[in-house]
Design a protein around this motif. Structure first.
Motif, PDB file in Angstrom:
ATOM      1  N   GLU A  30      55.298 -21.749 -84.910  1.00 59.81           N
ATOM      2  CA  GLU A  30      56.571 -21.445 -85.564  1.00 59.81           C
ATOM      3  C   GLU A  30      57.704 -22.124 -84.801  1.00 59.81           C
ATOM      4  O   GLU A  30      57.851 -21.939 -83.595  1.00 59.81           O
ATOM      5  N   ARG A  64      54.949 -21.618 -93.942  1.00 63.58           N
ATOM      6  CA  ARG A  64      53.580 -21.193 -93.621  1.00 63.58           C
ATOM      7  C   ARG A  64      52.566 -21.854 -94.568  1.00 63.58           C
ATOM      8  O   ARG A  64      51.467 -22.217 -94.155  1.00 63.58           O
ATOM      9  N   GLN A  67      51.698 -25.284 -93.534  1.00 66.41           N
ATOM     10  CA  GLN A  67      50.783 -25.259 -92.396  1.00 66.41           C
ATOM     11  C   GLN A  67      49.368 -24.903 -92.847  1.00 66.41           C
ATOM     12  O   GLN A  67      48.383 -25.490 -92.369  1.00 66.41           O
ATOM     13  N   TYR A  84      46.987 -20.472 -85.328  1.00 65.02           N
ATOM     14  CA  TYR A  84      48.308 -20.262 -85.929  1.00 65.02           C
ATOM     15  C   TYR A  84      49.016 -19.132 -85.185  1.00 65.02           C
ATOM     16  O   TYR A  84      48.459 -18.039 -85.054  1.00 65.02           O
ATOM     17  N   SER A  86      51.561 -17.627 -86.282  1.00 70.57           N
ATOM     18  CA  SER A  86      52.004 -16.673 -87.291  1.00 70.57           C
ATOM     19  C   SER A  86      51.370 -17.083 -88.610  1.00 70.57           C
ATOM     20  O   SER A  86      50.659 -18.084 -88.673  1.00 70.57           O
ATOM     21  N   SER A  87      51.613 -16.328 -89.664  1.00 68.27           N
ATOM     22  CA  SER A  87      50.881 -16.563 -90.900  1.00 68.27           C
ATOM     23  C   SER A  87      51.551 -15.856 -92.061  1.00 68.27           C
ATOM     24  O   SER A  87      52.502 -15.077 -91.889  1.00 68.27           O
ATOM     25  N   LEU A  88      51.024 -16.092 -93.260  1.00 62.50           N
ATOM     26  CA  LEU A  88      51.500 -15.372 -94.433  1.00 62.50           C
ATOM     27  C   LEU A  88      51.198 -13.876 -94.330  1.00 62.50           C
ATOM     28  O   LEU A  88      51.919 -13.054 -94.886  1.00 62.50           O
ATOM     29  N   ASP A  91      54.007 -12.585 -92.217  1.00 59.74           N
ATOM     30  CA  ASP A  91      55.247 -12.581 -92.996  1.00 59.74           C
ATOM     31  C   ASP A  91      55.283 -11.410 -93.972  1.00 59.74           C
ATOM     32  O   ASP A  91      56.337 -10.790 -94.183  1.00 59.74           O
TER      33      ASP A  91
END
Length: 243
Positions: A30, A64, A67, A84, A86-88, A91
């Protein structure tokens, strides 16, 4: 694919960098500067969150998803275990927190969830069943605040307007861990741990994650042993006095 899930400033990016380097895979990180509205989202507490929640989450959704498309392409090319920070999934957790707080209008929240779910089910024409592993990092709330102060981002402060919001973020991730069951999750307690600067603590966490990948069939035992054998040189670790 390996997703790292945790509240703000618990160490997601640091671990993603270390893990991807150890595995020899891509890290998808991110970059706050690529979310133009993020500063405005934080600028005036509850008011700015109410006004900007949908727009900020849509920016993250686009970021995202791009990515994720890159990760799916790499997997088709034979590169597994991309990482990753972060991710969906993360989110959606943040969005749920905003909705619970009354800072994400219901009709817009439902629109966001629909888009998020559609994107997670189908990535550029390829069915997506979710990550192979989610690494969930847990630490005390006080450590979260301390880390926010240490990294010193202008948009993130620990004044009274934001501390209560941060606590709700910390709580929603604990709730997420208790209720999520769609893909494998490995919980790691990083309370009081400095896995960035302490080699033993770093190795313990990397070994724990990679042992889980072996159990899931995403690494062979021989690949894991080779990774461990090459780790000190890869990270330029100081030579032990007892070596």
């Amino acid at each position: 694919m390996i997703f790292i899930n945790a509240p703000i400033a618990i160490g997601k990016t640091s671990l993603a960098k270390l893990l991807s380097k150890d595995l020899g895979t891509h890290a998808f990180l991110e970059v706050p500067e690529k979310i133009p509205l993020l500063n405005d989202f934080y600028s005036d507490g509850k008011i700015s969150r109410e006004l900007k929640s949908f727009a900020v989450q849509i920016e993250f959704l686009d970021y995202r998803y791009e990515q994720l498309m890159q990760g799916v392409f790499l997997a088709q090319e034979g590169e597994n275990n991309t990482v990753y920070d972060s991710s969906l999934i993360s989110d959606a957790t943040m969005s749920k927190n905003l909705y619970n707080r009354g800072e994400f209008p219901e009709i817009l929240y439902k629109d966001y969830l629909r888009l998020n779910n559609v994107m997670q089910r189908n990535v550029s024409g390829h069915p997506f069943m979710g990550p192979d592993l989610i690494v969930y990092l847990e630490a005390p709330f006080e450590q979260m605040l301390e880390n926010i102060n240490k990294r010193g981002r202008k948009m993130e402060t620990t004044d009274s307007k934001l501390v209560e919001y941060y606590k709700s973020v910390w709580n929603i991730y604990r709730d997420w861990y208790q209720s999520y069951g769609q893909t494998p999750v490995l919980k790691i307690d990083v309370g009081g741990i400095d896995f960035v600067n302490n080699v033993e603590e770093r190795d313990a966490i990397l070994n724990k994650i990679e042992e889980e990948l072996v159990e899931l069939g995403k690494l062979t035992q021989s690949e894991f042993e080779q990774i461990k054998a090459e780790r000190a040189e890869k990270f330029n670790d100081p030579v032990s006095e007892t070596a």
